[in-house]
Design a protein around this motif. Structure first.
Motif, PDB file in Angstrom:
ATOM      1  N   MET A   1       0.853  -1.187   0.000  1.00  0.00           N
ATOM      2  CA  MET A   1       0.000   0.000   0.000  1.00  0.00           C
ATOM      3  C   MET A   1       0.893   1.242   0.000  1.00  0.00           C
ATOM      4  O   MET A   1       2.013   1.212   0.480  1.00  0.00           O
ATOM      5  N   ALA A   2       0.347   2.305  -0.513  1.00  0.00           N
ATOM      6  CA  ALA A   2       1.092   3.564  -0.644  1.00  0.00           C
ATOM      7  C   ALA A   2       1.500   4.113   0.719  1.00  0.00           C
ATOM      8  O   ALA A   2       0.809   3.913   1.717  1.00  0.00           O
ATOM      9  N   VAL A  21      -5.317  12.893   6.331  1.00  0.00           N
ATOM     10  CA  VAL A  21      -4.779  11.767   7.098  1.00  0.00           C
ATOM     11  C   VAL A  21      -5.908  10.780   7.413  1.00  0.00           C
ATOM     12  O   VAL A  21      -5.768   9.572   7.227  1.00  0.00           O
ATOM     13  N   ASP A  22      -7.037  11.290   7.868  1.00  0.00           N
ATOM     14  CA  ASP A  22      -8.193  10.460   8.183  1.00  0.00           C
ATOM     15  C   ASP A  22      -8.649   9.679   6.955  1.00  0.00           C
ATOM     16  O   ASP A  22      -8.816   8.457   6.997  1.00  0.00           O
ATOM     17  N   ILE A  23      -8.846  10.361   5.850  1.00  0.00           N
ATOM     18  CA  ILE A  23      -9.330   9.725   4.617  1.00  0.00           C
ATOM     19  C   ILE A  23      -8.344   8.663   4.134  1.00  0.00           C
ATOM     20  O   ILE A  23      -8.735   7.540   3.796  1.00  0.00           O
ATOM     21  N   GLY A  28      -6.678   2.619   3.923  1.00  0.00           N
ATOM     22  CA  GLY A  28      -5.616   1.635   4.080  1.00  0.00           C
ATOM     23  C   GLY A  28      -4.224   2.115   3.740  1.00  0.00           C
ATOM     24  O   GLY A  28      -3.272   1.333   3.783  1.00  0.00           O
ATOM     25  N   LEU A  29      -4.057   3.402   3.394  1.00  0.00           N
ATOM     26  CA  LEU A  29      -2.725   3.922   3.120  1.00  0.00           C
ATOM     27  C   LEU A  29      -1.945   4.037   4.428  1.00  0.00           C
ATOM     28  O   LEU A  29      -2.530   4.241   5.493  1.00  0.00           O
ATOM     29  N   THR A  30      -0.637   3.926   4.348  1.00  0.00           N
ATOM     30  CA  THR A  30       0.227   4.171   5.494  1.00  0.00           C
ATOM     31  C   THR A  30       0.551   5.657   5.502  1.00  0.00           C
ATOM     32  O   THR A  30       1.144   6.171   4.556  1.00  0.00           O
ATOM     33  N   VAL A  31       0.127   6.345   6.546  1.00  0.00           N
ATOM     34  CA  VAL A  31       0.324   7.794   6.640  1.00  0.00           C
ATOM     35  C   VAL A  31       1.054   8.101   7.935  1.00  0.00           C
ATOM     36  O   VAL A  31       0.643   7.655   9.006  1.00  0.00           O
ATOM     37  N   LYS A  32       2.116   8.889   7.821  1.00  0.00           N
ATOM     38  CA  LYS A  32       2.869   9.323   8.990  1.00  0.00           C
ATOM     39  C   LYS A  32       2.901  10.846   9.022  1.00  0.00           C
ATOM     40  O   LYS A  32       3.282  11.482   8.035  1.00  0.00           O
ATOM     41  N   GLY A 165      -7.266   8.827  -5.107  1.00  0.00           N
ATOM     42  CA  GLY A 165      -7.466   8.139  -6.377  1.00  0.00           C
ATOM     43  C   GLY A 165      -6.178   7.763  -7.090  1.00  0.00           C
ATOM     44  O   GLY A 165      -6.191   6.929  -7.998  1.00  0.00           O
ATOM     45  N   TYR A 166      -5.050   8.338  -6.716  1.00  0.00           N
ATOM     46  CA  TYR A 166      -3.760   7.929  -7.285  1.00  0.00           C
ATOM     47  C   TYR A 166      -3.353   6.545  -6.791  1.00  0.00           C
ATOM     48  O   TYR A 166      -2.569   5.864  -7.436  1.00  0.00           O
ATOM     49  N   PHE A 167      -3.860   6.171  -5.616  1.00  0.00           N
ATOM     50  CA  PHE A 167      -3.340   5.001  -4.921  1.00  0.00           C
ATOM     51  C   PHE A 167      -4.326   3.847  -4.758  1.00  0.00           C
ATOM     52  O   PHE A 167      -3.901   2.740  -4.434  1.00  0.00           O
ATOM     53  N   VAL A 168      -5.608   4.100  -4.916  1.00  0.00           N
ATOM     54  CA  VAL A 168      -6.607   3.036  -4.811  1.00  0.00           C
ATOM     55  C   VAL A 168      -7.566   3.152  -5.996  1.00  0.00           C
ATOM     56  O   VAL A 168      -7.691   4.223  -6.593  1.00  0.00           O
TER      57      VAL A 168
END
Length: 193
Positions: A1-2, A21-23, A28-32, A165-168
């Motif tokens: 996952m992105a 960040v919430d969205i 399922g993206l990994t966000v830091k 939309g770039y990632f899913v």
């Protein structure tokens, strides 16, 4: 996952920082979130303190990032623009052919590092003078190549869904929009989606 990193400085705009960040995490993206203040605690432009996931100094070189993003807000945007590490990371990300995003006043960082030259971009109208070399569009959000910019707080949700939309797959974006009741804003009845 992105994998996404979002830089936070004191004075960030809450909705522009936290809604994406919430969205992204819901999808399922990994966000830091990455604090550039020297402390994990970062204060927003309206006096709300949050705890970032990482300190900038601990995060590495961000070479594993699919997206680096920066929220607007004042003086958060000028604080990010003054942070040489953020400027270098954003430039390296773009030069490596990976995505960058900024919203509201924060596109000033992209303009100051020279990556908006000949691009279409948007931002909070009072900051368009900082979009060095760009064509200001005034759109809610704008995409030109690897760069996505957003206008301001009201643009945050469409900006974030567009980036997602770039990632899913688009079907996953639409399903999340329905789940978060955003479909109403698009004129779609939840039973239609």
């Amino acid at each position: 996952m992105a994998k996404v990193y979002e830089f936070l400085a004191n004075g960030f705009e809450e909705i522009e920082a936290l809604a994406p960040v919430d969205i992204f995490r819901r999808a399922g993206l990994t966000v830091k979130t990455v604090s550039v203040t020297g402390s994990q605690l970062v204060e927003s432009s309206h006096g709300i303190t949050i705890k970032a996931d990482l300190l900038f100094e601990q995060a590495g070189d961000f070479s594993d990032a699919d997206l680096l993003m920066i929220p607007g807000g004042m003086p958060g945007s000028t604080n990010l623009n003054a942070h040489e590490g953020v400027r270098q990371a954003m430039r390296r990300q773009y030069d490596a052919g990976r995505r960058v995003a900024a919203i509201c006043a924060a596109p000033m960082v992209l303009g100051s590092i020279g990556i908006l030259q000949g691009k279409r971009a948007t931002c909070s109208p009072g900051f368009k003078k900082y979009l060095t070399g760009a064509t200001y569009t005034g759109a809610l959000f704008e995409e030109d190549g690897l760069i996505t910019t957003g206008e301001g707080p009201a643009a945050t949700l469409p900006y974030a869904y567009h980036i997602l939309g770039y990632f899913v797959p688009e079907a996953d974006v639409k399903a999340l929009q329905v789940k978060m009741q955003y479909a109403h804003l698009m004129g779609i009845e939840p039973t239609q989606a």
